[in-house]
Design an enzyme around this catalytic site. Structure first.
Site, PDB file in Angstrom:
ATOM      1  CD  GLU A  68      -7.037  10.410   1.169  1.00 35.70           C
ATOM      2  OE1 GLU A  68      -8.274  10.252   1.099  1.00 35.70           O
ATOM      3  OE2 GLU A  68      -6.258  10.467   2.244  1.00 35.70           O
ATOM      4  CG  ASP A 239     -10.687   8.882   7.296  1.00 39.79           C
ATOM      5  OD1 ASP A 239     -11.006   7.763   6.542  1.00 39.79           O
ATOM      6  OD2 ASP A 239      -9.407   9.035   7.654  1.00 39.79           O
TER       7      ASP A 239
HETATM    8  P1  NAD Z   1      -5.655   1.890  13.430  1.00 37.24           P
HETATM    9  O1  NAD Z   1      -6.028   0.899  12.603  1.00 37.24           O
HETATM   10  O2  NAD Z   1      -4.447   2.035  14.217  1.00 37.24           O
HETATM   11  O3  NAD Z   1      -6.598   1.749  14.905  1.00 37.24           O
HETATM   12  C1  NAD Z   1      -8.236   1.611  14.621  1.00 37.24           C
HETATM   13  C2  NAD Z   1      -8.851   0.908  15.701  1.00 37.24           C
HETATM   14  O4  NAD Z   1     -10.273   0.863  15.526  1.00 37.24           O
HETATM   15  C3  NAD Z   1      -8.385  -0.682  15.918  1.00 37.24           C
HETATM   16  O5  NAD Z   1      -7.655  -0.970  17.122  1.00 37.24           O
HETATM   17  C4  NAD Z   1      -9.682  -1.437  15.654  1.00 37.24           C
HETATM   18  O6  NAD Z   1      -9.516  -2.566  16.262  1.00 37.24           O
HETATM   19  C5  NAD Z   1     -10.790  -0.619  16.171  1.00 37.24           C
HETATM   20  N1  NAD Z   1     -12.025  -1.004  15.618  1.00 37.24           N
HETATM   21  C6  NAD Z   1     -12.335  -1.315  14.226  1.00 37.24           C
HETATM   22  N2  NAD Z   1     -13.624  -1.627  14.083  1.00 37.24           N
HETATM   23  C7  NAD Z   1     -13.993  -1.242  15.613  1.00 37.24           C
HETATM   24  C8  NAD Z   1     -15.451  -1.201  15.987  1.00 37.24           C
HETATM   25  N3  NAD Z   1     -16.481  -1.616  15.223  1.00 37.24           N
HETATM   26  N4  NAD Z   1     -15.611  -0.986  17.217  1.00 37.24           N
HETATM   27  C9  NAD Z   1     -14.563  -0.502  17.979  1.00 37.24           C
HETATM   28  N5  NAD Z   1     -13.183  -0.485  17.615  1.00 37.24           N
HETATM   29  C10 NAD Z   1     -13.036  -0.851  16.258  1.00 37.24           C
HETATM   30  O7  NAD Z   1      -6.201   3.171  13.048  1.00 37.24           O
HETATM   31  P2  NAD Z   1      -5.936   4.693  13.303  1.00 37.24           P
HETATM   32  O8  NAD Z   1      -4.412   5.060  12.748  1.00 37.24           O
HETATM   33  O9  NAD Z   1      -5.928   4.787  14.861  1.00 37.24           O
HETATM   34  O10 NAD Z   1      -6.935   5.596  12.691  1.00 37.24           O
HETATM   35  C11 NAD Z   1      -8.171   5.487  12.924  1.00 37.24           C
HETATM   36  C12 NAD Z   1      -9.067   6.014  12.067  1.00 37.24           C
HETATM   37  O11 NAD Z   1      -9.060   7.361  11.734  1.00 37.24           O
HETATM   38  C13 NAD Z   1      -8.664   5.609  10.421  1.00 37.24           C
HETATM   39  O12 NAD Z   1      -9.958   5.249   9.836  1.00 37.24           O
HETATM   40  C14 NAD Z   1      -8.187   6.728   9.950  1.00 37.24           C
HETATM   41  O13 NAD Z   1      -8.306   6.739   8.637  1.00 37.24           O
HETATM   42  C15 NAD Z   1      -8.739   7.773  10.609  1.00 37.24           C
HETATM   43  N6  NAD Z   1      -7.989   9.126  10.625  1.00 37.24           N
HETATM   44  C16 NAD Z   1      -8.797  10.128  10.321  1.00 37.24           C
HETATM   45  C17 NAD Z   1      -7.899  11.485  10.308  1.00 37.24           C
HETATM   46  C18 NAD Z   1      -8.863  12.692  10.345  1.00 37.24           C
HETATM   47  O14 NAD Z   1      -8.228  13.626  10.109  1.00 37.24           O
HETATM   48  N7  NAD Z   1     -10.009  12.665  10.375  1.00 37.24           N
HETATM   49  C19 NAD Z   1      -6.745  11.519  10.480  1.00 37.24           C
HETATM   50  C20 NAD Z   1      -5.793  10.300  10.700  1.00 37.24           C
HETATM   51  C21 NAD Z   1      -6.643   9.062  11.082  1.00 37.24           C
END
Ligand code: NAD
Length: 355
Positions: A68, A239
């Site tokens: 993006e 997101d």
């Molecule tokens: P990451 O992959 O490092 O961590 C995600 C964690 O979620 C992992 O440890 C995984 O095991 C866990 N997980 C997956 N499914 C699960 C479930 N059903 N129950 C419990 N735990 C579960 O990712 P990250 O970098 O920490 O990002 C997390 C999320 O935040 C992503 O979806 C990313 O796109 C989003 N994000 C949003 C913003 C925002 O501004 N809103 C900014 C950055 C990241």
């Protein structure tokens, strides 16, 4: 460390903040101070929301993820971020989210800074979440449940501690090693932490619930029965189109607050609702235009997707730390012939110098 005998940007060199520089800046200022500083810049920009160019981010989707571009301008500076989201990346030892960004001068169009934004995105996302919670959480909240303990999680925890006064964390991840890492990394933070064995157990007694999981599907991290009256939900992981975390019934019981409605309708939890379902924008709460939390039974939901103005605030914040910290390298990335129209002549002169 870059030489600071000349002002940054002289000779058309562009300051570049590498990952190494970013870590040095954060360590020099302190993580929690950076989060508080970012929150101040975010508040300043959210309060002058009308000034900004706004557009939903420009997304290129594939089976595995999304890339993006997120541009905006306040008429003085222009910023954009390149960011990806690839939930399966971690299986190959890669990050789910990586990013870099540029700040530019609107009058000349020249870039004034290029920076890593993978770490900066985690910081700005956490600062934005905590800023929203400051306005929406039940007064005196002390305990936060955090479901999903991946790359973003420590940043979220520290922002809620530094900005909202959270003292207790209840952690759950389907991968228990992720929770172990998060607890270990935060062991000197002063936060009291409990490792939980289910979502249900994590939310017990929590005034704030943060969902920060990564899965490219309509997931149901929280079901309606898990969410009691009066809580604030900070939903970070839904997101992208087709990527949500909350059961629709929770949305129907909540007052929903978003960053920029046209983008959140495409990417946020509210993609599950009709296009005209009422939501409020966070900046409106901050300027007093609309009410945030009005009673202690209300469920407030910050349906966070991440918006360009947050990256703009983060870029401004980092730019303002460069002169103080000196942690950047100057990049020769702008061609600057003595006669601005003699661009080709530059190549000829370079050829002469080489021979
Ligand atoms: P990451 O992959 O490092 O961590 C995600 C964690 O979620 C992992 O440890 C995984 O095991 C866990 N997980 C997956 N499914 C699960 C479930 N059903 N129950 C419990 N735990 C579960 O990712 P990250 O970098 O920490 O990002 C997390 C999320 O935040 C992503 O979806 C990313 O796109 C989003 N994000 C949003 C913003 C925002 O501004 N809103 C900014 C950055 C990241």
């Amino acid at each position: 460390m870059a030489m600071l005998d000349k002002p940054i940007n002289e000779l058309n060199l562009v300051p570049f903040v590498s990952v190494d520089d970013m870590m040095k800046i954060i360590l020099e200022i302190g993580v929690e101070n950076v989060l508080v500083g970012l929150c101040e810049y975010l508040e300043e920009d959210f309060r002058r929301w009308d000034l900004f160019d706004k557009t939903p981010r420009i997304a290129s989707h594939s089976n595995e993820g999304v890339i993006e571009l997120m541009p905006t301008s306040d008429g003085h500076d222009y910023g954009f971020k390149y960011v990806n989201g690839h939930p399966k990346n971690t299986k190959d030892g890669l990050q789910t989210v990586t990013a870099f960004g540029v700040l530019a001068d609107v009058d000349t169009g020249y870039p004034v800074m290029l920076t890593e934004m993978t770490i900066l995105t985690a910081l700005r996302t956490a600062a934005t979440s905590a800023m929203a919670a400051k306005y929406l959480m039940p007064k005196g909240s002390k305990t936060m449940a955090m479901i999903g303990n991946g790359a973003q999680s420590e940043f979220q925890a520290l922002a809620f501690k530094a900005i909202c006064g959270i003292t207790d964390l209840r952690l759950y991840d389907i991968d228990s090693s992720a929770t172990d890492r998060c607890i270990k990394n935060l062991s000197n933070s002063g936060l009291k932490m409990v490792k939980c064995d289910s979502e249900q157990s994590a939310v017990e007694g929590a005034e704030i619930i943060t969902t920060v999981t990564a899965d490219k599907q309509y997931a149901t991290i929280l079901t309606d029965n898990m969410v009691g009256a009066g809580v604030h939900i900070n939903a970070i992981g839904g997101d992208c189109p087709g990527k949500t975390e909350l059961h629709k019934d929770i949305l129907l019981r909540s007052d929903i607050f978003v960053e920029y409605t046209p983008q959140t309708r495409i990417e946020g939890e509210i993609q599950q609702l009709d296009d005209d379902y009422p939501v409020k924008e966070l900046w409106q709460v901050m300027t007093g235009e609309v009410e945030g939390r009005t009673n202690d039974k209300q469920i407030t939901l910050f349906d966070s997707v991440g918006f360009a103005i947050e990256d703009f605030s983060a870029l401004r914040y980092i730019r303002d730390q460069l002169q103080k910290t000196g942690h950047f390298t100057n990049l020769d990335m702008l061609a600057d012939p003595d006669d601005p129209r003699d661009l080709y002549g530059m190549i000829l002169r370079a050829e002469k110098n080489l021979s």
